[in-house]
Design an enzyme around this catalytic site. Structure first.
Site, PDB file in Angstrom:
ATOM      1  CB  SER A 135      -0.944  -0.002   1.209  1.00  0.00           C
ATOM      2  OG  SER A 135      -0.210  -0.023   2.434  1.00  0.00           O
ATOM      3  CG  ASP A 136       4.095   1.559   2.756  1.00  0.00           C
ATOM      4  OD1 ASP A 136       4.141   0.582   1.994  1.00  0.00           O
ATOM      5  OD2 ASP A 136       4.726   1.593   3.841  1.00  0.00           O
TER       6      ASP A 136
END
Length: 726
Positions: free
Chosen positions: A450-451
């Site tokens: 995600s990041d």
């Protein structure tokens, strides 16, 4: 520099013969030139020389810096010089964990694969140089106290690599291992490796039955609902444990058997030591529920399980394993699962099997050479993550427009463009959509994070929105970000668990109560995905960056940001802190949280949350003007200062305070002065302490953090307060 290995008669290879080969997709592979090769015809580049600890000429730096801007530019210039020109990445020895190398060596020994001589020598040298300086053992990670797990695994590795039992390093380590109670006290993963090598009985290993993989997916404990690393490990390890696979007993293994226990091997009652774990190692003790389930599974395996069901469940596990290999281009997600997988493939295919040989060959991309020797890294690298931060630090610091950094940004940008996933995983993989997203390391590794997706997206948009790089705009259509936005929004937790947060690889798929059956014993929070402040913060920053110039799914993005900000606010401790799960520790999470809040208009003067967050950090400023935390902070969930400030953590706090518009200039200036004082004449900053962590208990190094965050901190400071004389 003189290393301990030289003192005990273990000399390095000829460092001038090592070459780092990379590909456009970021794969990294070290090769050693033969003795009869002319090294001058294949010269080392600056990146390779730096990674080996060798000196190289830097294009431009001032012998006597007189202005803060010169510190900034010299730091950025040095960082640009060590970029790999072919891939556009910053290769680094992403090291720290001391339980990775056993997998590569065990897979080689089990299968009869030969380890190249130069690799063998340097792996020995690395382990010798990272042994505990007092007792000679090894810990869970490089800076840890000696543990049974670390000492047993690395002692076995040294012996398999050819270091004799009477070598001083082995003698010293063996004394420590016996003091720790011997190999019988290894945690679950250690017992599995020993059993595979015929150094331990499977009777003493708690089962991991592959029948779990045959359950319907709607069952809450289905393994494909677990955290991706855990399910990948137990997919392969479960197959091996269910089949009770062990390699043939060789004379060397017989010797090692007699060396790692406190009593003769034949006298060890393995079945009564399934739950025996050395107290020094134990981080996450068994629950009564886990002990009960283990007892039941032992009885089930011994008295109930029919042979056909064992074969059926292992066949199912093998099918899923092959799908994972297809999704990860035969890399697997990380070295532990990859090594277990290699042995599974050897069992299925034999030494000439195509899949086995593909996996074993790609394992060499996880080997990395450095001044201390060669080790197996935590993954196959951190390429995408580092490239994204490199672009950002140059833009945020105001250096992106300078011609000397144009090629640096261009190389990193092109790499990120090439690294975006353009396919989804094969059907039946139990994987989330990935097309349009980005990984942590390389596209070939195959796992969305995600990041990393958010930070890569943010970095690409910086270049795409810059007139200075208009000549690159033809390489990327921002419409390609639509699918990335779809993936990122799909990763937000909007169900009953931690609403509004972002986890790492996937949304939370199962109840955190599954942690009650965590079998690893040395790690916390490994059973399911968890919400992470840092992942949530990065996701917010990526979504905001996108929404500033693009208009796809505007309402959904706005709602996702609002939910995430609400989660970040709720995640703050009563003392104003945020706990960091991927960096050490409160300074790391604090930087990300406060940066995200600043992008939605929350600052020190108008937000109680920001004010509490800043005050928490400021109260912990050290006498030398900076900040520093130890690994103990991650382990104990309590802020524990290092004895002296650390450059990376100081930069994190300075960034947080600047973006939060903290009003006390003097506090920030002291931090900036600390960063400047630690810069070397070459423009670089040196490694001081581990920067990263995972699963609360294992430290890992992010070598490029010591460049990107000081550069960003200095640039932000100069933007706000102006340049100044030193």
């Amino acid at each position: 520099m003189q290393y301990y290995s030289s003192e005990v008669g273990i000399q390095p290879t000829d460092l001038s013969r090592w070459r780092l080969r990379t590909t456009k997709l970021g794969a990294q592979r070290w090769t050693y030139l033969p003795e009869d090769a002319d090294v001058s015809k294949d010269p080392q580049d600056n990146c390779t020389k730096y990674l080996l600890g060798e000196k190289f000429p830097v294009k431009s730096f001032k012998q006597q810096r007189t202005r803060a801007s010169e510190v900034l530019e010299d730091g950025a210039t040095f960082f640009s010089e060590i970029q790999d020109s072919k891939s556009g990445t910053w290769p680094n020895q992403y090291k720290g964990p001391m339980f990775m190398t056993i997998g590569y060596v065990a897979a080689a020994y089990f299968s009869g694969k030969e380890i190249p001589e130069a690799v063998r020598q340097e792996m020995i040298r690395y382990l010798v140089n990272t042994s505990h300086p007092v007792d000679g053992g090894w810990g869970l990670h490089e800076q840890d106290k000696s543990t049974c797990f670390g000492t047993t695994m690395n002692y076995v590795v040294l012996r398999l690599l050819g270091l004799p039992a009477d070598h001083p390093v082995c003698v010293k380590a063996r004394v420590t291992l016996k003091k720790l109670g011997g190999a019988i006290g290894c945690p679950h993963w250690g017992k599995m490796w020993l059993a595979l090598l015929n150094l331990y009985s499977w009777d003493g290993v708690n089962p991991a039955p592959t029948e779990l993989f045959t359950l319907p997916y709607w069952v809450p404990i289905h393994p494909m609902r677990w955290w991706v690393h855990t399910r990948a490990i137990y997919l392969a390890a479960g197959y091996l444990g269910t089949a009770k696979v062990s390699c043939p007993l060789t004379p060397l293994l017989k010797e090692i058997r007699s060396e790692i226990f406190t009593k003769p091997f034949d006298d060890v009652d393995f079945s009564h030591n399934r739950n025996t774990v050395c107290g020094v190692d134990l981080y996450y003790p068994h629950t009564t529920l886990l002990n009960t389930l283990n007892w039941c599974m032992v009885k089930y395996e011994k008295y109930i399980r029919p042979r056909w069901l064992q074969k059926f469940s292992n066949k199912r596990a093998y099918e899923l394993l092959l799908k994972d290999l297809e999704n990860s281009t035969y890399l697997s997600i990380a070295p532990v699962s990859g090594a277990f997988t290699a042995i599974v493939l050897f069992v299925e295919e034999g030494i000439y099997g195509s899949k086995f040989n593909k996996v074993f060959d790609r394992m060499s991309e996880e080997l990395f050479m450095g001044p201390q020797g060669m080790t197996v890294m935590g993954t196959n690298g951190s390429q995408v993550w580092d490239a994204a931060f490199a672009i950002q630090c140059l833009f945020v610091s105001g250096l992106a427009g300078k011609p000397q950094y144009q090629k640096t940004i261009e190389g990193a940008f092109k790499f990120l463009v090439r690294s975006q996933f353009d396919t989804d995983c094969v059907p039946g993989s139990f994987r989330e959509p990935r097309k349009g997203s980005w990984p942590f390391s390389t596209k070939e590794q195959g796992y969305t994070v995600s990041d990393c997706t958010a930070e890569a997206m943010k970095s690409i948009l910086m270049v795409m929105n810059s007139d200075a790089f208009s000549y690159l705009h033809i390489l990327f259509d921002t419409g390609r970000l639509h699918s990335g936005i779809d993936v990122l929004l799909g990763l937000q937790n909007v169900g009953s668990f931690e609403f509004g947060s972002f986890a790492s690889y996937e949304p939370i798929k199962a109840t955190p109560l599954l942690e009650k059956i965590n079998p690893a014993e040395v790690f916390g929070n490994i059973m399911v995905e968890y919400p992470y402040v840092e992942c949530t913060d990065s996701s917010v920053l990526g979504l905001i960056s996108y929404s500033e110039t693009e208009f796809y799914r505007e309402a959904d993005i706005k709602r996702a940001i609002e939910r995430a900000i609400e989660y970040i606010t709720k995640a703050q401790g009563t003392d104003g802190s945020w706990y960091g799960s991927w960096g050490i520790c409160y300074t790391y999470a604090g930087m990300f949280a406060l940066e995200a809040l600043s992008h939605v208009g929350q600052y020190y003067h108008n937000s109680d949350v920001v004010r509490k967050g800043c005050d928490f950090l400021v109260k912990r400023q050290l006498a030398d003007g900076g900040w520093g935390e130890t690994m103990r902070a991650s382990e104990t969930h309590t802020y524990i200062s290092s004895k002296k400030s650390l450059v990376v953590q100081t930069a994190w706090v300075v960034i947080a305070l600047l973006l939060s518009k903290y009003p006390n200039h003097e506090v920030i200036k002291k931090g900036i002065d600390l960063i400047i004082s630690r810069q070397q004449p070459t423009g670089e900053w040196l490694f001081e302490a581990d920067e990263g962590v995972f699963n609360h208990s294992c430290a890992i190094q992010y070598p490029n953090y010591k460049f990107v965050f000081p550069i960003k901190a200095l640039g932000l400071y100069i933007k706000k307060y102006g340049d100044f004389d030193l």
